[in-house]
Write a protein that holds these residues in place. Sequence first.
Motif, PDB file in Angstrom:
ATOM      1  N   LEU A  10       0.851  -1.186   0.000  1.00 19.42           N
ATOM      2  CA  LEU A  10       0.000   0.000   0.000  1.00 19.42           C
ATOM      3  C   LEU A  10       0.889   1.239   0.000  1.00 19.42           C
ATOM      4  O   LEU A  10       1.807   1.346   0.835  1.00 19.42           O
ATOM      5  CB  LEU A  10      -0.902  -0.010   1.230  1.00 19.42           C
ATOM      6  N   VAL A  11       0.627   2.152  -0.902  1.00 17.13           N
ATOM      7  CA  VAL A  11       1.432   3.363  -1.002  1.00 17.13           C
ATOM      8  C   VAL A  11       0.516   4.537  -1.326  1.00 17.13           C
ATOM      9  O   VAL A  11      -0.524   4.355  -1.987  1.00 17.13           O
ATOM     10  CB  VAL A  11       2.539   3.194  -2.069  1.00 17.13           C
ATOM     11  N   GLN A  12       0.887   5.709  -0.880  1.00 17.18           N
ATOM     12  CA  GLN A  12       0.102   6.899  -1.178  1.00 17.18           C
ATOM     13  C   GLN A  12       0.371   7.376  -2.599  1.00 17.18           C
ATOM     14  O   GLN A  12       1.441   7.096  -3.153  1.00 17.18           O
ATOM     15  CB  GLN A  12       0.448   8.009  -0.186  1.00 17.18           C
ATOM     16  N   PRO A  13      -0.569   8.087  -3.180  1.00 22.00           N
ATOM     17  CA  PRO A  13      -0.329   8.667  -4.508  1.00 22.00           C
ATOM     18  C   PRO A  13       0.949   9.499  -4.513  1.00 22.00           C
ATOM     19  O   PRO A  13       1.211  10.252  -3.563  1.00 22.00           O
ATOM     20  CB  PRO A  13      -1.569   9.531  -4.741  1.00 22.00           C
ATOM     21  N   GLY A  14       1.724   9.344  -5.573  1.00 20.13           N
ATOM     22  CA  GLY A  14       3.009  10.013  -5.668  1.00 20.13           C
ATOM     23  C   GLY A  14       4.158   9.219  -5.099  1.00 20.13           C
ATOM     24  O   GLY A  14       5.325   9.595  -5.279  1.00 20.13           O
ATOM     25  N   GLY A  15       3.849   8.144  -4.414  1.00 19.16           N
ATOM     26  CA  GLY A  15       4.884   7.314  -3.810  1.00 19.16           C
ATOM     27  C   GLY A  15       5.521   6.350  -4.785  1.00 19.16           C
ATOM     28  O   GLY A  15       5.229   6.364  -5.987  1.00 19.16           O
ATOM     29  N   SER A  16       6.412   5.513  -4.234  1.00 16.68           N
ATOM     30  CA  SER A  16       7.183   4.574  -5.065  1.00 16.68           C
ATOM     31  C   SER A  16       7.166   3.178  -4.458  1.00 16.68           C
ATOM     32  O   SER A  16       7.031   3.012  -3.234  1.00 16.68           O
ATOM     33  CB  SER A  16       8.647   5.034  -5.174  1.00 16.68           C
ATOM     34  N   LEU A  17       7.293   2.205  -5.321  1.00 16.68           N
ATOM     35  CA  LEU A  17       7.479   0.820  -4.934  1.00 16.68           C
ATOM     36  C   LEU A  17       8.427   0.176  -5.929  1.00 16.68           C
ATOM     37  O   LEU A  17       8.503   0.600  -7.092  1.00 16.68           O
ATOM     38  CB  LEU A  17       6.156   0.046  -4.950  1.00 16.68           C
ATOM     39  N   ARG A  18       9.122  -0.850  -5.485  1.00 17.61           N
ATOM     40  CA  ARG A  18       9.937  -1.642  -6.400  1.00 17.61           C
ATOM     41  C   ARG A  18       9.495  -3.098  -6.311  1.00 17.61           C
ATOM     42  O   ARG A  18       9.569  -3.720  -5.256  1.00 17.61           O
ATOM     43  CB  ARG A  18      11.430  -1.535  -6.076  1.00 17.61           C
ATOM     44  N   LEU A  19       9.043  -3.598  -7.441  1.00 20.09           N
ATOM     45  CA  LEU A  19       8.655  -5.001  -7.530  1.00 20.09           C
ATOM     46  C   LEU A  19       9.854  -5.827  -7.988  1.00 20.09           C
ATOM     47  O   LEU A  19      10.677  -5.357  -8.773  1.00 20.09           O
ATOM     48  CB  LEU A  19       7.504  -5.190  -8.512  1.00 20.09           C
ATOM     49  N   SER A  20       9.916  -7.045  -7.486  1.00 18.57           N
ATOM     50  CA  SER A  20      10.973  -7.980  -7.883  1.00 18.57           C
ATOM     51  C   SER A  20      10.352  -9.238  -8.462  1.00 18.57           C
ATOM     52  O   SER A  20       9.296  -9.681  -8.003  1.00 18.57           O
ATOM     53  CB  SER A  20      11.835  -8.357  -6.677  1.00 18.57           C
ATOM     54  N   CYS A  21      11.011  -9.803  -9.448  1.00 19.73           N
ATOM     55  CA  CYS A  21      10.598 -11.071 -10.029  1.00 19.73           C
ATOM     56  C   CYS A  21      11.820 -11.972 -10.029  1.00 19.73           C
ATOM     57  O   CYS A  21      12.724 -11.806 -10.857  1.00 19.73           O
ATOM     58  CB  CYS A  21      10.065 -10.872 -11.444  1.00 19.73           C
ATOM     59  N   ALA A  22      11.867 -12.894  -9.076  1.00 18.40           N
ATOM     60  CA  ALA A  22      13.000 -13.806  -8.942  1.00 18.40           C
ATOM     61  C   ALA A  22      12.716 -15.073  -9.744  1.00 18.40           C
ATOM     62  O   ALA A  22      11.671 -15.701  -9.567  1.00 18.40           O
ATOM     63  CB  ALA A  22      13.235 -14.141  -7.481  1.00 18.40           C
ATOM     64  N   ALA A  23      13.649 -15.415 -10.599  1.00 21.43           N
ATOM     65  CA  ALA A  23      13.466 -16.557 -11.495  1.00 21.43           C
ATOM     66  C   ALA A  23      14.313 -17.735 -11.047  1.00 21.43           C
ATOM     67  O   ALA A  23      15.418 -17.557 -10.540  1.00 21.43           O
ATOM     68  CB  ALA A  23      13.844 -16.163 -12.914  1.00 21.43           C
ATOM     69  N   SER A  24      13.794 -18.912 -11.235  1.00 19.10           N
ATOM     70  CA  SER A  24      14.562 -20.121 -10.974  1.00 19.10           C
ATOM     71  C   SER A  24      14.226 -21.157 -12.042  1.00 19.10           C
ATOM     72  O   SER A  24      13.165 -21.095 -12.654  1.00 19.10           O
ATOM     73  CB  SER A  24      14.262 -20.677  -9.582  1.00 19.10           C
ATOM     74  N   GLY A  25      15.143 -22.052 -12.263  1.00 19.40           N
ATOM     75  CA  GLY A  25      14.933 -23.087 -13.266  1.00 19.40           C
ATOM     76  C   GLY A  25      15.515 -22.742 -14.618  1.00 19.40           C
ATOM     77  O   GLY A  25      15.476 -23.556 -15.538  1.00 19.40           O
ATOM     78  N   TYR A  26      16.032 -21.539 -14.756  1.00 22.43           N
ATOM     79  CA  TYR A  26      16.691 -21.116 -15.989  1.00 22.43           C
ATOM     80  C   TYR A  26      17.455 -19.848 -15.659  1.00 22.43           C
ATOM     81  O   TYR A  26      17.245 -19.242 -14.612  1.00 22.43           O
ATOM     82  CB  TYR A  26      15.674 -20.858 -17.100  1.00 22.43           C
ATOM     83  N   THR A  27      18.304 -19.414 -16.556  1.00 20.18           N
ATOM     84  CA  THR A  27      19.015 -18.154 -16.338  1.00 20.18           C
ATOM     85  C   THR A  27      18.152 -17.010 -16.842  1.00 20.18           C
ATOM     86  O   THR A  27      17.537 -17.104 -17.899  1.00 20.18           O
ATOM     87  CB  THR A  27      20.365 -18.133 -17.071  1.00 20.18           C
TER      88      THR A  27
END
Length: 118
Positions: A10-27
């Motif tokens: 949850l973030v306020q308008p104007g704020g920031s977030l960083r999403l991560s997508c961690a992969a496994s099973g391949y490079t």
Amino acid sequence: VQLQASGGGLVQPGGSLRLSCAASGYTSDYYAIGWFRQAPGQEREGVSCISGSDDSTFYANSVKGRFTISRDNAKNTVYLQMNSLKPEDTAVYYCATQFICAGHVLHWGQGTQVTVSS
């Protein structure tokens, strides 16, 4: 192939977030990685993508200039930095593998909820 998305919240308008997508099973640089989102009652839409071949990046017009996609091959992880968030960015965000950006999705990760609200 497994994809683990995280970083929503949850973030306020104007704020920031960083999403991560961690992969496994391949490079992580073998496939293109796309970020998609789905808001309640709406169809899933593509948000951004980074290619596997040359790290070319693509953005939906609605997020261009605010979101940045990047890849850390050492960690087998793709990130989506989201700045200047708006209430209309509220959605469940998914990462997915594709042979090429805008191509058919091969594998979906589970979603992470992003809520932009005051």
